[in-house]
Design an enzyme around this catalytic site. Structure first.
Site, PDB file in Angstrom:
ATOM      1  N   GLY A 199      -4.709  -0.286   3.306  1.00  0.00           N
ATOM      2  CA  GLY A 199      -4.877  -0.082   1.879  1.00  0.00           C
ATOM      3  C   GLY A 199      -5.007  -1.422   1.171  1.00  0.00           C
ATOM      4  CE  LYS A 205      -1.114  -8.617  -2.657  1.00  0.00           C
ATOM      5  NZ  LYS A 205      -2.452  -8.640  -3.302  1.00  0.00           N
ATOM      6  CG  ASN A 212      -1.700   3.035   1.989  1.00  0.00           C
ATOM      7  OD1 ASN A 212      -0.599   3.324   1.513  1.00  0.00           O
ATOM      8  ND2 ASN A 212      -2.373   1.967   1.620  1.00  0.00           N
ATOM      9  CD  GLU A 261      -0.601   4.073  -2.241  1.00  0.00           C
ATOM     10  OE1 GLU A 261      -1.553   3.289  -2.197  1.00  0.00           O
ATOM     11  OE2 GLU A 261       0.208   4.105  -3.200  1.00  0.00           O
TER      12      GLU A 261
END
Length: 325
Positions: A199, A205, A212, A261
Site C-alpha cells: 500500500g 508513518k 493491506n 487495512e
C-alpha cells in the site's frame, strides 16, 4: 483435502465419493447442515466426503457486470471446506460445455461418468441443468436410474425470527454493519482472505502499520472500522492475533479502490505476500474525514482501545460469540 479442478484430473482413487453439491458461498450454517448430512451418509457407505462446486460462480457468468456479491473467493472457500473436514473438493470450471448440459446430461456426464459418485446431498432449493430445469425430484429420479443415493437437506431458519439462513441474508447483515448477525448465520466469523499487498505505507508513518488486502472482488461489508480476529495463514508469523481494521476507500486520502487495512496489535513483522484471514467481529464506526493527521491518530488510538476491549471478551477465535445452537 484433495482439490480437483477438472474432470480430466479425476483418477480411479477420486471416484466413489459421497458429494455435497452447491456453490457453498460463505460455507454458512445451511451449507454445514448439508455437509453434516453428507458426512453421515459417506460414513455409512465408507466413502470419502466430497464437495462438488463450480468456478466461477454461475451468477458471475449469467449476471456479469453486477456489483461483487461473493462472500468469499475460491481460495477462502477451499480453506473453510478443508477446515470442516472435506476430503475431496471437486471445483469444476463453470463454462459453456458444463452449463449447456441438460439436467439428465449433467447427472450422466458429471456425476456418473466423470466422478462416479456413490451419492449426493443438496439443499431443498437446489436447481441444476440448462435453464435450471433440474430440481430435487429430477435428481432423485436420476439417482434411481443411475444408481447413486440422493439426500436432501431442509432449508435452515434462524432460531429467533423468520429469516432463512442464506448468502443473501448474510450479505444484508454485512452491508448493515452487523457482523455478529452475519456470524450467527455463517456459524463462523465472516472472514476476508487473501495475500497482503503493498500500500502507501501511511499507517506505519502514523504509528499504526497495516496489512493491506484487496476486497474489490467480494461483497463489500459496510465501510468503516472493525474489531477483527486475524489469522496469518502462511509464513514465519503464522498464528492468531487481535487487531483493528478499516474497510473502505480511505476518504481521508481521496482514494476510491476498496480494500481492508488491518493493524495487528503488538506485532512487528513483514507480511507482504503472506495469506491473511481477517474475521470481522464488531463494527466500531463509519469511515470519515478528519481535520488533520493528529485527529486521525487520536481516533485510531480510540479505535484500537475499543477493539482490544471487545476482543478480550471474545474467547473463541473460531466461533461467533452468540452462535445459535
Amino acid at each position: 483435502m484433495k482439490r480437483i479442478t477438472s474432470l480430466l484430473q479425476v483418477t480411479e482413487a477420486d471416484r466413489g465419493a459421497f458429494a455435497a453439491i452447491g456453490n457453498f458461498d460463505g460455507v454458512h450454517r445451511g451449507h454445514q447442515r448439508v455437509l453434516e448430512m453428507t458426512r453421515a451418509a459417506a460414513g455409512r457407505l465408507g466413502a470419502p466426503l466430497a464437495v462438488l462446486t463450480f468456478e466461477p460462480h454461475p451468477r458471475e457468468v449469467f449476471r456479469a457486470g453486477e456489483p461483487p456479491f461473493r462472500l468469499m473467493n475460491a481460495e477462502a472457500r477451499a480453506h473453510r471446506l478443508e477446515r470442516v473436514g472435506v476430503d475431496i473438493l471437486y471445483q469444476l470450471p463453470f463454462d459453456k460445455p458444463l452449463y449447456g448440459l441438460t439436467d439428465t446430461e449433467f447427472c450422466q456426464s458429471v456425476l456418473v461418468d466423470g466422478l462416479g459418485v456413490r451419492g449426493v446431498s443438496v439443499g431443498a432449493d437446489f436447481r441444476y441443468g440448462k435453464g435450471r430445469t433440474g430440481d430435487v425430484s429430477t435428481l432423485t429420479a436420476a439417482g434411481a436410474q443411475f444408481g447413486f443415493a440422493v439426500e436432501v437437506a431442509r432449508l435452515l431458519g434462524l432460531e429467533r425470527g423468520p429469516e432463512r439462513v442464506s448468502s443473501t441474508a448474510i450479505r444484508k447483515a454485512l452491508s448493515d454493519g452487523e457482523p455478529r448477525k452475519a456470524a450467527a448465520m455463517l456459524g463462523h466469523w465472516q472472514r476476508i482472505e487473501g495475500p497482503v499487498i503493498h500500500g502507501e505505507k501511511r499507517g506505519r508513518k502514523l504509528g499504526f502499520p497495516t496489512a493491506n488486502m484487496d476486497i474489490s472482488a467480494i461483497h463489500q461489508p459496510r465501510y468503516g472500522v472493525y474489531a477483527v480476529l486475524v489469522e496469518v495463514v502462511t509464513g514465519r508469523y503464522a498464528g492468531h492475533y487481535h487487531g483493528v481494521a478499516s474497510v473502505g476507500v480511505r476518504p481521508m486520502f481521496g482514494e476510491n479502490q476498496p480494500n481492508i487495512e488491518t493493524h495487528i496489535f503488538d506485532f512487528d513483522g513483514d507480511l507482504y505476500g503472506e495469506h491473511l484471514s481477517v474475521g470481522l467481529v464488531e463494527y466500531l464506526r463509519p469511515e470519515r474525514r478528519f481535520a488533520g493527521v493528529e485527529a486521525l491518530i487520536a481516533q485510531m488510538k480510540e479505535d484500537s482501545a475499543a477493539a482490544r476491549r471487545i476482543l478480550v471478551a471474545t474467547p473463541d477465535p473460531y466461533r461467533p460469540v452468540a452462535e445459535p445452537d
